[in-house]
Design an enzyme around this catalytic site. Structure first.
Site, PDB file in Angstrom:
ATOM      1  N   SER A 146      32.183  24.906 -14.851  1.00  0.00           N
ATOM      2  CA  SER A 146      31.765  26.301 -15.016  1.00  0.00           C
ATOM      3  C   SER A 146      32.957  27.162 -15.387  1.00  0.00           C
ATOM      4  CB  SER A 146      31.131  26.792 -13.712  1.00  0.00           C
ATOM      5  OG  SER A 146      31.940  27.769 -13.110  1.00  0.00           O
ATOM      6  N   LYS A 147      32.688  28.153 -16.217  1.00  0.00           N
ATOM      7  CA  LYS A 147      33.817  28.939 -16.716  1.00  0.00           C
ATOM      8  C   LYS A 147      34.417  29.816 -15.626  1.00  0.00           C
ATOM      9  CE  LYS A 147      31.027  32.476 -18.976  1.00  0.00           C
ATOM     10  NZ  LYS A 147      30.534  32.911 -20.257  1.00  0.00           N
ATOM     11  N   ARG A 148      33.649  30.061 -14.571  1.00  0.00           N
ATOM     12  CA  ARG A 148      34.209  30.868 -13.491  1.00  0.00           C
ATOM     13  C   ARG A 148      35.142  30.052 -12.608  1.00  0.00           C
ATOM     14  NH1 ARG A 148      29.910  33.292 -14.825  1.00  0.00           N
ATOM     15  NH2 ARG A 148      28.566  31.615 -14.089  1.00  0.00           N
TER      16      ARG A 148
END
Ligand code: GLU
Length: 469
Positions: free
Chosen positions: A234-236
């Protein structure tokens, strides 16, 4: 029939490594089949799209080896809004879709659950189109939808479990599910190779193909990419942007080789192979459907191998963006005019065997280009223990008297200085290294001093000695 595949990213953020993997798989498949790779930018989410993301996708694809002259497009989904609306209209006219004015709350109140799908309340109400009315697809009550998937066999979905899903919103705008299908039809796509995350959409989309009277494509849902905790990247939380790897100094060749190993491997016990072997041997049908672990440590090791395999002049060229601040990469801590190409060429082979990503070149060679070394205080405290001042004095004396300023003589001089004090070379080197480079680790010391030159070496040794007073 000409094989036509597409890569259909949404320009809503940095380019995800999982997307790059899917793009490469599509591209190789098209090449193997003598087919066409189409790039379609799915830019219909006006609130989240930005033109710079689209530009980022194009340049990232180019970097990874999907050059602009090897594909058709880019097409932009937003340009096909008329086709999407027309398809929604055809489905309504044919009785395959109906208007619905239920609110989410009303559906929940009836079904007693926020998780249950739509209950079909408006199916037979015969509502005409109207402001705020969504258009829903009338899914068949019986039978099953069999998805032919090159990786997953034939996942089968019972139609009665598929809700009457929305195909156009209350304002008349078609949703992703429909737009994506209509574009694939318009563009003559024969094989849809995309991420596993879309598999739940596939039976619905296949029903749309059927209802619009066109033979559905063959599907291939490539595995989800996960981190070491088996969580979807996930990009977070994870480093997912292809651009971030590029800017850190991963080589495109290493990156694309590694990406192709996510769920697949070439023949023999090999992982690092020439790209031509991958292009030849890759088979979509051999892709493992299980989640693919994106192992950053392994990628780093891979990259180090690719770096070491470069001819030195290519290595020197590849390092330039980090050394001279060219391109979009962060500038080095010295002024570009202070960079000395000859000095760098002299130490480049030493650095080449030691770094895993190109950005690591900077802390290894900055001592050559900075007016004063950038001293790491923890390294200083570790190296400048008792006896360091005396050792630096002796090194200054020995190096001042040295006839020939070469690595061999620099080493034997310091060896002698150490021996007189009962110190092995490693111990004697530590204060000298920190004084000259600012760090405890780095390139081989004596070669570094040779390149740095007598005057600058002595100045730094003396400056360090003064700090110890
Ligand atoms: N635009 C979709 C996405 O980025 C791709 C859909 C597809 O490949 O069918 O997830």
């Amino acid at each position: 029939m000409t094989v036509r595949v597409r890569f259909a990213p949404s320009p809503t953020g940095m380019f995800h490594v999982g997307g790059a993997r899917s793009a490469l798989q599509n591209w190789i498949f098209a090449k193997q089949q003598g087919g066409v790779f189409v790039l379609r930018v799915e830019d219909t989410d006006a609130a989240r799209n930005k033109p710079e993301w689209t530009e980022g996708i194009l340049s990232a694809l180019d970097w990874i080896g999907i050059a602009r002259d090897t594909y058709e497009g880019p097409y932009f989904q937003s340009a096909y809004a008329g086709e999407h609306r027309a398809a929604a209209g055809r489905l309504y006219d044919a009785g395959r879709a109906y208007y619905c004015d239920c609110t989410r709350e009303a559906v929940q109140a009836r079904t007693g659950s926020q998780y249950q799908g739509y209950d079909g309340f408006c199916r037979d109400r015969g509502l005409p189109p109207g402001e705020g009315r969504a258009l829903r697809f009338r899914t068949p009550d019986e039978g099953a939808t069999v998805v032919v998937d090159l990786i997953r066999g034939e996942p089968t979905f019972e139609n009665k479990l598929i809700e009457d899903f929305v195909i156009a919103r209350g304002d008349g705008s078609p949703v992703f599910l429909l737009a994506n299908v209509v574009d694939d039809m318009t563009m003559g796509i024969t094989h849809v190779i995309r991420a596993e995350e879309h598999l739940p959409n596939t039976p619905k989309q296949q029903l749309l193909w059927d209802a619009l009277g066109v033979k559905p494509p063959v599907w291939a849902h490539v595995p989800v990419v996960v981190n070491e905790k088996r969580q979807k990247l996930s990009k977070r939380r994870d480093k997912v942007a292809l651009e971030a790897y590029r800017d850190e100094g991963y080589l495109a060749a290493a990156m694309r080789n590694y990406l192709m190993l996510l769920g697949w491997a070439p023949s023999g016990d090999r992982e690092i192979v020439p790209w031509s072997v991958i292009e030849e041997e890759f088979r979509l049908t051999e892709v493992n459907p299980s989640p693919a672990f994106f192992d950053e440590k392994k990628l780093r090791a891979f990259n180090g191998e690719y770096i070491r395999a470069l001819p030195v002049d290519e290595f020197v060229a590849a390092c330039q963006p980090w050394l001279t601040g060219t391109g979009t990469i962060a500038p080095p801590p010295w002024l570009p005019e202070e960079f000395d190409a000859d000095a760098f060429a002299a130490v480049a082979p030493l650095a080449q065997t030691r770094i895993a990503v190109l950005s690591e070149i900077v802390p290894n060679v900055d001592f050559l280009f900075l007016a004063e070394p950038s001293i790491d205080e923890a390294a200083w405290a570790k190296a400048m223990k008792e006896g360091a001042a005396d050792l630096l004095d002796a090194a200054v004396a020995g190096y001042t008297a040295l006839e020939s300023w070469d690595a061999e003589s620099l080493k034997s001089t310091l060896e002698a200085v150490g021996a007189e004090r009962g110190l092995k070379l490693g111990k004697a080197q530590a204060p000298v290294r920190v004084a000259v480079t600012g760090r405890t680790v780095g390139l081989p010391l004596f070669e570094s001093l040779e390149v740095l030159g007598r005057e600058r070496t002595l100045t730094r040794l003396r400056a360090a000695r003064l700090r110890l007073v």
